[in-house]
Write a protein that holds these residues in place. Sequence first.
Motif, short mmCIF file in Angstrom:
data_model
loop_
_atom_site.label_atom_id
_atom_site.label_comp_id
_atom_site.label_asym_id
_atom_site.label_seq_id
_atom_site.Cartn_x
_atom_site.Cartn_y
_atom_site.Cartn_z
N ALA A 61 0.84 -1.21 0.00
CA ALA A 61 0.00 0.00 0.00
C ALA A 61 0.87 1.25 0.00
O ALA A 61 0.59 2.22 -0.72
CB ALA A 61 -0.94 -0.01 1.20
N ASP A 62 1.93 1.24 0.80
CA ASP A 62 2.77 2.43 0.93
C ASP A 62 3.62 2.67 -0.32
O ASP A 62 3.72 3.80 -0.80
CB ASP A 62 3.65 2.31 2.17
CG ASP A 62 2.86 2.46 3.46
OD1 ASP A 62 1.72 2.94 3.41
OD2 ASP A 62 3.39 2.06 4.52
N ILE A 63 4.24 1.61 -0.87
CA ILE A 63 5.12 1.81 -2.01
C ILE A 63 4.32 2.11 -3.27
O ILE A 63 4.76 2.84 -4.15
CB ILE A 63 6.06 0.60 -2.22
CG1 ILE A 63 7.18 0.96 -3.20
CG2 ILE A 63 5.31 -0.62 -2.70
CD1 ILE A 63 8.08 2.08 -2.77
N ARG A 68 5.76 7.32 5.35
CA ARG A 68 6.46 6.03 5.19
C ARG A 68 6.89 5.84 3.74
O ARG A 68 7.92 5.22 3.47
CB ARG A 68 5.56 4.89 5.65
CG ARG A 68 5.32 4.84 7.15
CD ARG A 68 4.77 3.49 7.59
NE ARG A 68 3.48 3.19 6.97
CZ ARG A 68 2.30 3.40 7.55
NH1 ARG A 68 2.25 3.94 8.75
NH2 ARG A 68 1.19 3.09 6.92
N TYR A 69 6.11 6.37 2.82
CA TYR A 69 6.44 6.27 1.39
C TYR A 69 7.78 6.93 1.10
O TYR A 69 8.59 6.41 0.32
CB TYR A 69 5.34 6.92 0.57
CG TYR A 69 5.63 7.03 -0.91
CD1 TYR A 69 5.88 5.90 -1.69
CD2 TYR A 69 5.64 8.28 -1.55
CE1 TYR A 69 6.14 6.01 -3.05
CE2 TYR A 69 5.89 8.39 -2.90
CZ TYR A 69 6.15 7.25 -3.65
OH TYR A 69 6.40 7.36 -4.99
N GLN A 70 8.06 8.05 1.73
CA GLN A 70 9.33 8.74 1.50
C GLN A 70 10.51 7.87 1.94
O GLN A 70 11.54 7.79 1.24
CB GLN A 70 9.35 10.07 2.25
CG GLN A 70 8.36 11.09 1.70
CD GLN A 70 8.32 12.37 2.50
OE1 GLN A 70 9.01 12.51 3.52
NE2 GLN A 70 7.52 13.33 2.06
N ALA A 71 10.37 7.19 3.08
CA ALA A 71 11.43 6.29 3.54
C ALA A 71 11.60 5.11 2.59
O ALA A 71 12.73 4.69 2.28
CB ALA A 71 11.12 5.79 4.95
N LEU A 72 10.46 4.57 2.10
CA LEU A 72 10.53 3.46 1.16
C LEU A 72 11.16 3.88 -0.16
O LEU A 72 11.90 3.11 -0.79
CB LEU A 72 9.11 2.91 0.90
CG LEU A 72 8.47 2.11 2.03
CD1 LEU A 72 7.06 1.69 1.64
CD2 LEU A 72 9.30 0.89 2.39
#
Length: 493
Positions: free
Chosen positions: A421-423, A466-470
Amino acid sequence: MPDRSAAIVIDIGTTNCKVTCFSCQDASRLGARKFATPKLISAQGAVDFDVDQLWLEVMAAMSGLAAESPLPVARISIASFGESGVFIDDKGEILTPMLAWYDRRGEEYLAALSEAESERLYAISGLPPHSNYSAFKMRWLMDRYQLHDRKDLCWLHAPELLLWRLTGQRRTDITLASRTLCLDVSQSTWSREAADILKLPFAAFAPLLTPGENAGRVTGELGDRLGFSGPVGVTLAGHDHMAGARALQMRTGEVLNSTGTTEGILLLNSRPTLGIQASRDKLANGRYSLPGLYTLFASLPVGGFALEWLSKTFRFTFAEIEAALQRGYQHYLEEEWTFEDIPVFIPHLRGSGSPHKNRHTRGLLYGLGDSLTIDTLIAGISLGLAMEFANCFSCFNVPAGQALKVIGPATGNPLWLQLKADILQRPVDTIAFDEAVSVGALLTACPALTPPEVTVAARYSPDARRYQALQRFQIRWRAFYRFKLQQEGVIAQ
Protein backbone atom coordinates in the motif's frame (compact mmCIF):
# COMPACT_ATOMS: atom_id res chain seq x y z
CA MET A 1 -39.30 -19.69 -11.04
CA PRO A 2 -36.64 -20.90 -8.58
CA ASP A 3 -34.01 -23.25 -9.96
CA ARG A 4 -34.33 -26.36 -7.80
CA SER A 5 -31.36 -28.17 -9.26
CA ALA A 6 -27.71 -28.61 -8.37
CA ALA A 7 -24.44 -27.99 -10.21
CA ILE A 8 -21.22 -29.92 -9.77
CA VAL A 9 -18.13 -27.75 -10.19
CA ILE A 10 -14.72 -29.25 -10.93
CA ASP A 11 -11.63 -27.14 -10.16
CA ILE A 12 -8.49 -28.88 -11.45
CA GLY A 13 -5.57 -27.32 -9.59
CA THR A 14 -1.83 -27.87 -9.77
CA THR A 15 -1.64 -29.30 -6.25
CA ASN A 16 -5.22 -30.30 -5.46
CA CYS A 17 -8.51 -30.84 -7.26
CA LYS A 18 -11.81 -29.77 -5.74
CA VAL A 19 -15.19 -31.13 -6.78
CA THR A 20 -18.08 -29.23 -5.20
CA CYS A 21 -21.85 -29.52 -5.41
CA PHE A 22 -23.80 -26.24 -5.21
CA SER A 23 -27.46 -25.29 -5.20
CA CYS A 24 -28.32 -23.43 -8.40
CA GLN A 25 -30.89 -21.41 -6.45
CA ASP A 26 -28.75 -19.73 -3.79
CA ALA A 27 -25.16 -20.98 -4.35
CA SER A 28 -25.18 -22.84 -1.03
CA ARG A 29 -22.68 -25.68 -0.84
CA LEU A 30 -24.28 -29.12 -0.74
CA GLY A 31 -21.08 -31.17 -0.55
CA ALA A 32 -17.45 -31.28 -1.57
CA ARG A 33 -14.57 -33.62 -2.31
CA LYS A 34 -10.87 -32.78 -2.46
CA PHE A 35 -7.95 -34.92 -3.63
CA ALA A 36 -4.33 -34.44 -4.60
CA THR A 37 -3.91 -33.83 -8.31
CA PRO A 38 -2.46 -37.12 -9.56
CA LYS A 39 0.99 -36.83 -11.11
CA LEU A 40 3.57 -39.07 -12.71
CA ILE A 41 7.12 -37.95 -11.86
CA SER A 42 10.08 -39.36 -13.77
CA ALA A 43 13.46 -40.18 -12.29
CA GLN A 44 14.71 -36.96 -13.92
CA GLY A 45 12.00 -34.94 -12.17
CA ALA A 46 9.76 -34.33 -15.21
CA VAL A 47 6.11 -34.02 -14.16
CA ASP A 48 3.07 -35.28 -16.11
CA PHE A 49 -0.49 -35.09 -14.87
CA ASP A 50 -1.98 -38.59 -14.63
CA VAL A 51 -5.09 -38.13 -16.78
CA ASP A 52 -6.47 -41.63 -16.25
CA GLN A 53 -6.26 -41.41 -12.47
CA LEU A 54 -7.68 -37.87 -12.60
CA TRP A 55 -10.69 -39.20 -14.50
CA LEU A 56 -11.27 -41.97 -11.96
CA GLU A 57 -11.01 -39.54 -9.03
CA VAL A 58 -13.38 -37.04 -10.64
CA MET A 59 -15.90 -39.77 -11.47
CA ALA A 60 -15.83 -41.08 -7.90
CA ALA A 61 -16.25 -37.56 -6.49
CA MET A 62 -19.19 -36.73 -8.77
CA SER A 63 -20.89 -40.04 -8.07
CA GLY A 64 -20.63 -39.50 -4.31
CA LEU A 65 -21.85 -35.91 -4.49
CA ALA A 66 -24.80 -36.82 -6.72
CA ALA A 67 -25.86 -39.54 -4.27
CA GLU A 68 -25.70 -37.12 -1.32
CA SER A 69 -27.32 -34.11 -3.02
CA PRO A 70 -30.90 -33.28 -1.97
CA LEU A 71 -31.32 -31.63 -5.40
CA PRO A 72 -30.99 -33.30 -8.82
CA VAL A 73 -27.73 -32.51 -10.62
CA ALA A 74 -28.45 -30.60 -13.84
CA ARG A 75 -25.08 -28.95 -14.64
CA ILE A 76 -21.35 -29.64 -14.55
CA SER A 77 -18.85 -26.78 -14.85
CA ILE A 78 -15.09 -27.29 -15.22
CA ALA A 79 -12.24 -24.85 -14.50
CA SER A 80 -8.53 -25.63 -14.64
CA PHE A 81 -4.95 -24.46 -14.82
CA GLY A 82 -3.90 -23.49 -18.34
CA GLU A 83 -1.49 -24.78 -20.97
CA SER A 84 -1.50 -28.53 -20.20
CA GLY A 85 -3.16 -30.85 -22.70
CA VAL A 86 -3.01 -34.05 -24.75
CA PHE A 87 -3.41 -35.16 -28.34
CA ILE A 88 -6.24 -37.58 -29.09
CA ASP A 89 -7.14 -39.22 -32.41
CA ASP A 90 -10.37 -39.92 -34.28
CA LYS A 91 -10.70 -43.31 -32.60
CA GLY A 92 -10.71 -41.74 -29.17
CA GLU A 93 -7.23 -42.85 -28.15
CA ILE A 94 -5.15 -40.55 -25.98
CA LEU A 95 -1.82 -40.44 -27.81
CA THR A 96 0.40 -38.48 -25.43
CA PRO A 97 0.96 -37.74 -21.75
CA MET A 98 -0.17 -34.42 -20.27
CA LEU A 99 2.90 -32.34 -19.45
CA ALA A 100 2.55 -30.14 -16.35
CA TRP A 101 1.82 -26.53 -17.28
CA TYR A 102 5.15 -25.41 -15.79
CA ASP A 103 7.11 -28.11 -17.66
CA ARG A 104 10.06 -26.92 -19.77
CA ARG A 105 10.59 -29.88 -22.08
CA GLY A 106 9.62 -27.76 -25.11
CA GLU A 107 12.05 -24.95 -24.37
CA GLU A 108 14.35 -25.87 -27.26
CA TYR A 109 11.67 -24.73 -29.74
CA LEU A 110 11.42 -21.36 -28.04
CA ALA A 111 15.10 -20.72 -28.73
CA ALA A 112 14.53 -21.46 -32.43
CA LEU A 113 12.17 -18.50 -32.90
CA SER A 114 13.61 -15.41 -34.54
CA GLU A 115 13.06 -11.98 -33.03
CA ALA A 116 10.69 -11.10 -35.89
CA GLU A 117 8.68 -14.30 -35.30
CA SER A 118 8.42 -13.58 -31.58
CA GLU A 119 7.22 -10.05 -32.29
CA ARG A 120 4.64 -11.32 -34.77
CA LEU A 121 3.38 -13.92 -32.30
CA TYR A 122 2.91 -11.19 -29.70
CA ALA A 123 0.98 -9.05 -32.20
CA ILE A 124 -1.33 -12.00 -32.90
CA SER A 125 -1.71 -13.74 -29.55
CA GLY A 126 -0.76 -11.00 -27.08
CA LEU A 127 1.64 -13.45 -25.40
CA PRO A 128 5.40 -13.19 -24.99
CA PRO A 129 6.76 -16.56 -26.25
CA HIS A 130 7.54 -18.78 -23.27
CA SER A 131 8.04 -22.51 -22.83
CA ASN A 132 5.01 -22.76 -20.54
CA TYR A 133 2.54 -22.10 -23.35
CA SER A 134 0.77 -25.03 -25.00
CA ALA A 135 2.41 -24.55 -28.41
CA PHE A 136 5.83 -25.68 -27.19
CA LYS A 137 4.35 -28.68 -25.38
CA MET A 138 2.57 -29.61 -28.60
CA ARG A 139 5.82 -29.41 -30.59
CA TRP A 140 7.69 -31.55 -28.08
CA LEU A 141 4.93 -34.17 -27.96
CA MET A 142 4.64 -34.33 -31.75
CA ASP A 143 8.38 -34.94 -32.08
CA ARG A 144 8.67 -37.35 -29.16
CA TYR A 145 5.68 -39.46 -30.18
CA GLN A 146 6.21 -39.17 -33.95
CA LEU A 147 2.86 -37.59 -34.73
CA HIS A 148 3.84 -35.34 -37.65
CA ASP A 149 2.25 -37.57 -40.28
CA ARG A 150 -1.03 -37.97 -38.40
CA LYS A 151 -4.01 -36.16 -39.94
CA ASP A 152 -6.49 -37.01 -37.18
CA LEU A 153 -4.95 -35.15 -34.23
CA CYS A 154 -7.00 -33.07 -31.83
CA TRP A 155 -5.50 -31.03 -28.99
CA LEU A 156 -7.51 -30.83 -25.76
CA HIS A 157 -6.60 -29.09 -22.50
CA ALA A 158 -7.30 -30.71 -19.12
CA PRO A 159 -10.96 -29.59 -18.69
CA GLU A 160 -11.66 -30.21 -22.37
CA LEU A 161 -10.43 -33.79 -21.98
CA LEU A 162 -13.01 -34.27 -19.20
CA LEU A 163 -15.66 -32.67 -21.40
CA TRP A 164 -14.84 -35.10 -24.21
CA ARG A 165 -15.03 -38.10 -21.89
CA LEU A 166 -18.32 -36.88 -20.41
CA THR A 167 -20.08 -35.86 -23.61
CA GLY A 168 -18.09 -37.02 -26.63
CA GLN A 169 -17.68 -33.36 -27.71
CA ARG A 170 -14.30 -31.93 -28.74
CA ARG A 171 -14.24 -28.22 -27.97
CA THR A 172 -11.72 -25.67 -26.66
CA ASP A 173 -12.52 -22.96 -24.15
CA ILE A 174 -11.42 -19.57 -25.45
CA THR A 175 -9.70 -18.49 -22.21
CA LEU A 176 -7.52 -21.62 -22.42
CA ALA A 177 -7.02 -21.11 -26.15
CA SER A 178 -5.53 -17.74 -25.28
CA ARG A 179 -2.77 -19.61 -23.40
CA THR A 180 -1.61 -21.57 -26.44
CA LEU A 181 0.13 -18.82 -28.51
CA CYS A 182 -2.17 -19.76 -31.41
CA LEU A 183 -5.28 -17.67 -30.72
CA ASP A 184 -5.76 -14.36 -32.50
CA VAL A 185 -6.69 -12.55 -29.31
CA SER A 186 -8.19 -9.54 -31.12
CA GLN A 187 -10.38 -11.59 -33.47
CA SER A 188 -11.12 -14.43 -31.01
CA THR A 189 -10.31 -17.04 -33.64
CA TRP A 190 -7.56 -19.60 -34.13
CA SER A 191 -4.65 -18.13 -36.09
CA ARG A 192 -3.33 -20.17 -39.00
CA GLU A 193 -0.37 -17.78 -39.26
CA ALA A 194 0.65 -18.43 -35.63
CA ALA A 195 0.29 -22.18 -36.14
CA ASP A 196 2.53 -21.97 -39.22
CA ILE A 197 5.20 -19.99 -37.35
CA LEU A 198 5.17 -22.59 -34.58
CA LYS A 199 5.04 -25.51 -37.06
CA LEU A 200 1.80 -26.91 -35.64
CA PRO A 201 -1.07 -28.59 -37.52
CA PHE A 202 -3.88 -26.04 -37.70
CA ALA A 203 -6.47 -28.83 -38.03
CA ALA A 204 -5.58 -30.08 -34.53
CA PHE A 205 -7.30 -27.12 -32.87
CA ALA A 206 -10.87 -27.85 -31.77
CA PRO A 207 -13.82 -25.45 -32.31
CA LEU A 208 -13.90 -22.61 -29.78
CA LEU A 209 -16.40 -22.13 -26.97
CA THR A 210 -16.97 -19.12 -24.74
CA PRO A 211 -17.16 -19.84 -20.99
CA GLY A 212 -20.66 -20.86 -19.96
CA GLU A 213 -21.71 -21.88 -23.45
CA ASN A 214 -23.42 -25.26 -23.43
CA ALA A 215 -20.70 -27.67 -24.53
CA GLY A 216 -22.76 -30.85 -24.55
CA ARG A 217 -24.66 -33.29 -22.38
CA VAL A 218 -23.37 -36.16 -20.30
CA THR A 219 -23.96 -39.37 -22.24
CA GLY A 220 -26.78 -41.58 -21.04
CA GLU A 221 -24.44 -44.40 -20.07
CA LEU A 222 -22.22 -42.14 -17.95
CA GLY A 223 -25.24 -40.40 -16.45
CA ASP A 224 -26.53 -43.76 -15.22
CA ARG A 225 -23.12 -44.69 -13.79
CA LEU A 226 -22.91 -41.37 -11.95
CA GLY A 227 -26.44 -41.64 -10.59
CA PHE A 228 -27.86 -38.62 -12.40
CA SER A 229 -31.65 -38.62 -12.53
CA GLY A 230 -31.98 -36.55 -15.71
CA PRO A 231 -30.07 -34.74 -18.47
CA VAL A 232 -26.92 -32.96 -17.31
CA GLY A 233 -25.35 -30.16 -19.37
CA VAL A 234 -21.60 -29.47 -19.26
CA THR A 235 -19.93 -26.08 -19.54
CA LEU A 236 -16.29 -25.03 -19.60
CA ALA A 237 -15.49 -22.30 -17.08
CA GLY A 238 -11.98 -21.89 -18.46
CA HIS A 239 -8.68 -20.76 -16.99
CA ASP A 240 -8.72 -20.76 -13.19
CA HIS A 241 -7.37 -17.19 -12.94
CA MET A 242 -10.35 -15.98 -14.99
CA ALA A 243 -12.84 -18.05 -13.00
CA GLY A 244 -11.52 -16.63 -9.73
CA ALA A 245 -11.78 -13.07 -11.03
CA ARG A 246 -15.33 -13.81 -12.18
CA ALA A 247 -16.28 -14.77 -8.60
CA LEU A 248 -14.95 -11.43 -7.39
CA GLN A 249 -17.14 -9.63 -9.96
CA MET A 250 -14.22 -7.62 -11.29
CA ARG A 251 -14.92 -4.62 -13.49
CA THR A 252 -12.91 -3.01 -16.27
CA GLY A 253 -9.89 -1.18 -14.88
CA GLU A 254 -9.79 -3.17 -11.64
CA VAL A 255 -6.62 -5.03 -10.69
CA LEU A 256 -6.27 -8.28 -8.78
CA ASN A 257 -3.23 -9.59 -6.91
CA SER A 258 -3.49 -13.36 -6.48
CA THR A 259 -0.98 -14.69 -3.97
CA GLY A 260 0.45 -18.02 -2.98
CA THR A 261 3.79 -19.67 -3.69
CA THR A 262 3.97 -17.26 -6.64
CA GLU A 263 2.18 -13.96 -7.25
CA GLY A 264 0.04 -12.78 -10.14
CA ILE A 265 -1.22 -9.37 -11.24
CA LEU A 266 -4.36 -9.36 -13.38
CA LEU A 267 -5.90 -6.23 -14.92
CA LEU A 268 -9.29 -6.36 -16.64
CA ASN A 269 -9.53 -4.37 -19.89
CA SER A 270 -12.03 -3.72 -22.67
CA ARG A 271 -9.44 -4.47 -25.40
CA PRO A 272 -6.11 -6.28 -25.73
CA THR A 273 -2.91 -4.38 -24.90
CA LEU A 274 -0.54 -5.14 -27.78
CA GLY A 275 1.79 -2.14 -27.88
CA ILE A 276 5.58 -2.07 -27.89
CA GLN A 277 5.81 -1.39 -24.15
CA ALA A 278 3.57 -4.34 -23.21
CA SER A 279 5.58 -6.60 -25.49
CA ARG A 280 8.90 -5.38 -24.04
CA ASP A 281 7.62 -5.90 -20.48
CA LYS A 282 6.40 -9.40 -21.44
CA LEU A 283 2.84 -8.87 -20.25
CA ALA A 284 0.42 -11.64 -21.19
CA ASN A 285 -2.94 -10.84 -22.76
CA GLY A 286 -5.86 -13.23 -22.52
CA ARG A 287 -9.57 -13.56 -23.13
CA TYR A 288 -11.76 -13.11 -20.06
CA SER A 289 -14.74 -15.29 -19.19
CA LEU A 290 -17.25 -12.59 -20.14
CA PRO A 291 -17.77 -11.40 -23.75
CA GLY A 292 -15.78 -8.39 -24.93
CA LEU A 293 -13.36 -8.36 -21.99
CA TYR A 294 -9.64 -9.12 -21.87
CA THR A 295 -7.03 -9.66 -19.21
CA LEU A 296 -3.50 -8.36 -18.92
CA PHE A 297 -1.44 -10.59 -16.68
CA ALA A 298 2.05 -10.90 -15.23
CA SER A 299 3.41 -13.33 -12.71
CA LEU A 300 6.26 -13.23 -10.23
CA PRO A 301 7.93 -16.63 -9.78
CA VAL A 302 8.42 -16.05 -6.05
CA GLY A 303 5.84 -14.79 -3.57
CA GLY A 304 5.17 -16.76 -0.43
CA PHE A 305 7.90 -19.21 -1.46
CA ALA A 306 10.42 -16.65 -0.16
CA LEU A 307 9.33 -17.43 3.40
CA GLU A 308 9.61 -21.17 2.76
CA TRP A 309 13.11 -20.57 1.37
CA LEU A 310 13.96 -18.48 4.45
CA SER A 311 12.85 -21.31 6.73
CA LYS A 312 14.89 -23.96 4.90
CA THR A 313 18.00 -21.85 4.37
CA PHE A 314 18.30 -20.28 7.82
CA ARG A 315 16.52 -23.07 9.72
CA PHE A 316 13.83 -20.88 11.22
CA THR A 317 10.57 -22.49 12.17
CA PHE A 318 7.38 -21.10 10.66
CA ALA A 319 6.32 -20.07 14.17
CA GLU A 320 9.50 -18.01 14.49
CA ILE A 321 8.91 -16.42 11.08
CA GLU A 322 5.28 -15.63 11.90
CA ALA A 323 6.27 -13.98 15.18
CA ALA A 324 8.96 -11.94 13.40
CA LEU A 325 6.43 -10.82 10.79
CA GLN A 326 4.07 -9.63 13.52
CA ARG A 327 6.86 -7.74 15.29
CA GLY A 328 8.02 -6.33 11.97
CA TYR A 329 4.55 -5.00 11.21
CA GLN A 330 4.40 -3.12 14.51
CA HIS A 331 7.95 -1.80 14.20
CA TYR A 332 7.27 -0.62 10.64
CA LEU A 333 4.06 1.20 11.63
CA GLU A 334 5.88 2.83 14.54
CA GLU A 335 8.69 3.85 12.14
CA GLU A 336 11.32 2.01 14.16
CA TRP A 337 13.07 0.48 11.16
CA THR A 338 16.61 1.66 10.40
CA PHE A 339 16.55 1.16 6.64
CA GLU A 340 20.31 1.52 6.29
CA ASP A 341 20.79 -1.68 8.35
CA ILE A 342 18.22 -3.78 6.45
CA PRO A 343 19.70 -6.24 3.91
CA VAL A 344 18.87 -5.83 0.24
CA PHE A 345 16.98 -8.88 -0.99
CA ILE A 346 16.15 -9.48 -4.65
CA PRO A 347 13.79 -12.49 -4.73
CA HIS A 348 14.87 -14.08 -8.01
CA LEU A 349 15.07 -17.52 -6.42
CA ARG A 350 13.21 -19.02 -9.39
CA GLY A 351 13.90 -16.36 -11.98
CA SER A 352 12.59 -12.83 -12.40
CA GLY A 353 9.22 -11.40 -13.39
CA SER A 354 8.27 -8.46 -15.61
CA PRO A 355 9.63 -6.08 -16.78
CA HIS A 356 12.80 -8.23 -17.08
CA LYS A 357 11.24 -11.67 -17.11
CA ASN A 358 13.90 -14.35 -17.24
CA ARG A 359 13.89 -17.79 -15.68
CA HIS A 360 17.70 -17.93 -15.52
CA THR A 361 18.20 -14.99 -13.13
CA ARG A 362 19.22 -15.68 -9.54
CA GLY A 363 18.44 -14.13 -6.19
CA LEU A 364 20.63 -11.76 -4.24
CA LEU A 365 20.96 -11.03 -0.52
CA TYR A 366 23.38 -8.25 0.42
CA GLY A 367 24.07 -6.87 3.87
CA LEU A 368 24.71 -9.93 6.04
CA GLY A 369 26.61 -9.39 9.27
CA ASP A 370 27.42 -11.27 12.46
CA SER A 371 24.81 -9.31 14.39
CA LEU A 372 21.95 -9.89 11.95
CA THR A 373 18.69 -10.76 13.73
CA ILE A 374 15.68 -12.62 12.40
CA ASP A 375 13.66 -9.38 12.63
CA THR A 376 16.11 -7.52 10.39
CA LEU A 377 16.26 -10.43 7.98
CA ILE A 378 12.43 -10.59 7.82
CA ALA A 379 12.37 -6.85 7.11
CA GLY A 380 14.77 -7.36 4.19
CA ILE A 381 12.80 -10.27 2.75
CA SER A 382 9.51 -8.36 3.04
CA LEU A 383 10.96 -5.21 1.50
CA GLY A 384 12.49 -7.20 -1.35
CA LEU A 385 9.16 -8.81 -2.19
CA ALA A 386 7.41 -5.43 -2.07
CA MET A 387 10.04 -3.79 -4.30
CA GLU A 388 9.88 -6.60 -6.86
CA PHE A 389 6.07 -6.35 -6.86
CA ALA A 390 6.22 -2.56 -7.36
CA ASN A 391 8.61 -3.06 -10.29
CA CYS A 392 6.15 -5.42 -11.97
CA PHE A 393 3.10 -3.31 -11.09
CA SER A 394 4.67 -0.29 -12.81
CA CYS A 395 4.24 -2.14 -16.14
CA PHE A 396 0.46 -1.79 -15.84
CA ASN A 397 -1.49 1.35 -16.56
CA VAL A 398 -3.65 1.40 -13.43
CA PRO A 399 -5.45 4.66 -12.59
CA ALA A 400 -4.15 6.48 -9.53
CA GLY A 401 -6.16 5.69 -6.43
CA GLN A 402 -7.53 2.42 -7.81
CA ALA A 403 -7.41 -0.13 -4.99
CA LEU A 404 -5.42 -3.33 -5.35
CA LYS A 405 -7.54 -6.39 -4.52
CA VAL A 406 -5.62 -9.23 -2.88
CA ILE A 407 -6.68 -12.85 -2.53
CA GLY A 408 -4.81 -15.87 -1.23
CA PRO A 409 -2.46 -16.58 1.68
CA ALA A 410 -0.87 -13.10 1.68
CA THR A 411 -4.13 -11.70 3.09
CA GLY A 412 -2.84 -12.98 6.45
CA ASN A 413 0.46 -11.05 6.21
CA PRO A 414 -0.23 -7.42 7.31
CA LEU A 415 3.40 -6.32 6.93
CA TRP A 416 3.57 -7.37 3.29
CA LEU A 417 0.21 -5.75 2.52
CA GLN A 418 1.07 -2.45 4.23
CA LEU A 419 4.38 -2.28 2.40
CA LYS A 420 2.52 -2.72 -0.90
CA ALA A 421 0.00 0.00 0.00
CA ASP A 422 2.77 2.43 0.93
CA ILE A 423 5.12 1.81 -2.01
CA LEU A 424 2.26 1.85 -4.54
CA GLN A 425 0.51 4.78 -2.82
CA ARG A 426 -2.91 3.16 -3.27
CA PRO A 427 -5.29 1.25 -0.99
CA VAL A 428 -4.83 -2.50 -0.69
CA ASP A 429 -8.01 -4.48 -0.01
CA THR A 430 -7.95 -8.08 1.18
CA ILE A 431 -10.91 -10.06 -0.09
CA ALA A 432 -12.62 -12.57 2.18
CA PHE A 433 -13.70 -15.21 -0.30
CA ASP A 434 -13.42 -18.97 -0.04
CA GLU A 435 -12.96 -21.14 -3.12
CA ALA A 436 -13.09 -18.25 -5.61
CA VAL A 437 -12.36 -20.51 -8.61
CA SER A 438 -15.19 -22.91 -7.78
CA VAL A 439 -17.66 -20.09 -7.22
CA GLY A 440 -16.57 -18.40 -10.46
CA ALA A 441 -17.14 -21.66 -12.34
CA LEU A 442 -20.58 -21.93 -10.76
CA LEU A 443 -21.52 -18.40 -11.87
CA THR A 444 -20.26 -19.20 -15.36
CA ALA A 445 -22.61 -22.18 -15.58
CA CYS A 446 -25.51 -20.39 -13.83
CA PRO A 447 -25.38 -16.75 -15.01
CA ALA A 448 -28.84 -15.98 -13.57
CA LEU A 449 -27.62 -16.87 -10.09
CA THR A 450 -27.22 -13.93 -7.68
CA PRO A 451 -23.47 -13.78 -6.98
CA PRO A 452 -22.32 -14.21 -3.38
CA GLU A 453 -21.35 -10.97 -1.66
CA VAL A 454 -17.71 -9.98 -2.03
CA THR A 455 -16.51 -8.72 1.33
CA VAL A 456 -13.45 -6.56 1.96
CA ALA A 457 -11.93 -8.13 5.05
CA ALA A 458 -9.37 -5.38 5.62
CA ARG A 459 -8.13 -2.22 3.94
CA TYR A 460 -4.53 -1.02 4.13
CA SER A 461 -4.25 2.69 3.38
CA PRO A 462 -1.08 4.32 2.02
CA ASP A 463 0.99 6.62 4.21
CA ALA A 464 2.91 9.49 2.61
CA ARG A 465 5.67 9.75 5.24
CA ARG A 466 6.46 6.03 5.19
CA TYR A 467 6.44 6.27 1.39
CA GLN A 468 9.33 8.74 1.50
CA ALA A 469 11.43 6.29 3.54
CA LEU A 470 10.53 3.46 1.16
CA GLN A 471 11.48 5.58 -1.85
CA ARG A 472 14.98 6.11 -0.43
CA PHE A 473 15.34 2.36 0.12
CA GLN A 474 13.94 1.71 -3.35
CA ILE A 475 16.70 3.79 -4.97
CA ARG A 476 19.29 1.63 -3.22
CA TRP A 477 17.41 -1.59 -4.06
CA ARG A 478 17.12 -0.69 -7.74
CA ALA A 479 20.87 -0.04 -7.97
CA PHE A 480 21.57 -3.60 -6.82
CA TYR A 481 18.75 -4.91 -9.04
CA ARG A 482 20.20 -3.27 -12.14
CA PHE A 483 23.78 -4.29 -11.31
CA LYS A 484 22.72 -7.92 -10.81
CA LEU A 485 20.79 -8.07 -14.11
CA GLN A 486 23.76 -6.53 -15.91
CA GLN A 487 26.09 -9.19 -14.52
CA GLU A 488 23.63 -11.86 -15.66
CA GLY A 489 23.44 -10.40 -19.17
CA VAL A 490 19.71 -9.69 -18.91
CA ILE A 491 20.13 -5.95 -19.48
CA ALA A 492 22.94 -3.97 -21.12
CA GLN A 493 25.83 -2.57 -19.11
